[in-house]
Motif scaffolding. Structure first.
Motif, mmCIF file in Angstrom:
data_model
loop_
_atom_site.group_PDB
_atom_site.id
_atom_site.type_symbol
_atom_site.label_atom_id
_atom_site.label_comp_id
_atom_site.label_asym_id
_atom_site.label_seq_id
_atom_site.Cartn_x
_atom_site.Cartn_y
_atom_site.Cartn_z
ATOM 1 N N GLY A 25 0.821 -1.346 0.048
ATOM 2 C CA GLY A 25 -0.135 -0.136 0.014
ATOM 3 C C GLY A 25 0.886 1.166 0.009
ATOM 4 O O GLY A 25 2.008 1.360 0.221
ATOM 5 N N ARG A 26 0.035 2.459 -0.042
ATOM 6 C CA ARG A 26 0.865 3.752 0.133
ATOM 7 C C ARG A 26 1.251 3.991 1.366
ATOM 8 O O ARG A 26 2.118 4.762 1.746
ATOM 9 C CB ARG A 26 0.157 4.678 -0.773
ATOM 10 C CG ARG A 26 0.430 6.078 -0.787
ATOM 11 C CD ARG A 26 -0.183 7.060 -1.496
ATOM 12 N NE ARG A 26 -1.356 7.561 -0.379
ATOM 13 C CZ ARG A 26 -2.762 7.230 -0.492
ATOM 14 N NH1 ARG A 26 -3.200 6.692 -1.612
ATOM 15 N NH2 ARG A 26 -3.472 7.618 0.569
ATOM 16 N N SER A 39 -3.454 3.167 -3.476
ATOM 17 C CA SER A 39 -4.314 3.131 -2.271
ATOM 18 C C SER A 39 -3.421 3.043 -1.022
ATOM 19 O O SER A 39 -2.598 2.228 -0.843
ATOM 20 C CB SER A 39 -5.529 2.326 -2.245
ATOM 21 O OG SER A 39 -6.336 2.544 -3.148
ATOM 22 N N HIS A 42 -3.767 -1.193 -0.723
ATOM 23 C CA HIS A 42 -3.992 -1.485 -1.962
ATOM 24 C C HIS A 42 -4.130 -2.890 -2.151
ATOM 25 O O HIS A 42 -5.257 -3.325 -2.951
ATOM 26 C CB HIS A 42 -2.852 -1.042 -2.791
ATOM 27 C CG HIS A 42 -3.549 -0.890 -4.317
ATOM 28 N ND1 HIS A 42 -3.605 0.462 -5.002
ATOM 29 C CD2 HIS A 42 -3.776 -1.845 -5.255
ATOM 30 C CE1 HIS A 42 -4.086 0.310 -6.054
ATOM 31 N NE2 HIS A 42 -4.125 -1.219 -6.419
ATOM 32 N N SER A 59 -9.288 -1.128 -3.682
ATOM 33 C CA SER A 59 -8.497 0.058 -4.279
ATOM 34 C C SER A 59 -9.173 0.975 -5.158
ATOM 35 O O SER A 59 -10.041 0.571 -5.963
ATOM 36 C CB SER A 59 -7.092 -0.390 -4.743
ATOM 37 O OG SER A 59 -7.221 -1.128 -6.194
ATOM 38 N N THR A 60 -8.796 2.071 -5.363
ATOM 39 C CA THR A 60 -9.366 3.202 -6.049
ATOM 40 C C THR A 60 -9.235 2.680 -7.463
ATOM 41 O O THR A 60 -9.997 3.064 -8.409
ATOM 42 C CB THR A 60 -8.886 4.322 -5.816
ATOM 43 O OG1 THR A 60 -9.221 4.839 -4.324
ATOM 44 C CG2 THR A 60 -9.560 5.493 -6.879
#
Length: 235
Positions: A25-26, A39, A42, A59-60
């Motif tokens: 993830g971020r 995301s 994510h 996730s987006t």
């Protein structure tokens, strides 16, 4: 041990060994990638014995495996996962091959053989190597493949997870250009069984309706492409 090779279009960044379930993830996880397209949490890569399953965590911008967007999919060596501008090439030296069906025809599904003695032997070897027994819930359910002529072929669903698909690592192998490498997974939990659609153009269908996930009951019939199956816990 399985590993991920992380790269961008410009260069290879890092190789990461995977010996447990990980989160990418971020902001949160085992692998942090500071990129706005990723995301906060994510992607999860779940370790199940010698197998690994990728789960997009709502996730987006999505998760892609071999350029096909996925929600959940079992990984095979050589698969390329893409999130944002990053790619993750998956390699698993401990990956085991498929078993169960000996294909004698193409995608028509007219003639197919199941070597049940080979299946039982390989299941026993796998259980011994992992040092644990299959779930103790009485006799395993059976999956019947109905043919246009002759008696149906049968496979025992003895493992906790049994994959159906066209890939070499699918326990139940069915062929065809519309069949995903892992088209569906049958998951066993005690006496309960559940079928989960994984990928490919040919969907899992019950009564000619697409189904992503469904608990299986004795006598349920479903199809994947031109292949017709019947689930049985008792005859």
């Amino acid at each position: 041990m399985a590993k991920l090779t992380i790269a961008t279009k410009e260069k290879v960044l890092k190789e990461v060994d995977i010996n447990k379930t990980i989160i990418i993830g971020r902001e949160k996880g085992d692998i942090i990638l500071k990129n706005p397209a990723i995301s906060a949490k994510h992607l999860k890569i779940e370790k199940l014995g010698n197998r690994y399953v990728a789960h997009d965590l709502d996730s987006t911008n999505g998760t892609f495996i071999n350029e096909a967007q996925i929600t959940t999919q079992e990984l095979s060596s050589g698969d390329v996962i893409r999130i944002g501008r990053f790619t993750f090439t998956f390699d698993n030296p401990e990956e085991t091959g498929g078993m169960g069906f000996d294909e004698e025809d193409d995608m028509s599904g007219k003639t197919m053989m199941i070597d049940t003695s080979k299946m039982k032997s390989m299941l026993a070897q796998e259980v011994a190597s992992e040092g644990k027994a299959p779930p103790a819930a009485g006799p395993a359910a059976k999956l019947f493949l109905h043919q246009t002529s002759g008696a149906p072929k049968v496979a025992e669903l003895s493992k906790g997870i049994v994959n159906i698909g066209s890939g070499d690592d699918a326990e139940i192998q069915i062929k065809g250009i519309t069949i995903g490498k892992i088209a569906a997974t049958i998951k066993r939990s005690g006496a309960k069984y559940e079928i989960i659609f994984k990928g490919g153009m040919a969907r899992v269908k019950f009564d000619n309706k697409n189904v992503d996930r469904k608990e299986l009951n004795n006598g349920d019939k479903f199809s994947i492409g031109s292949y017709n199956f019947e689930f049985r816990t008792a005859l």
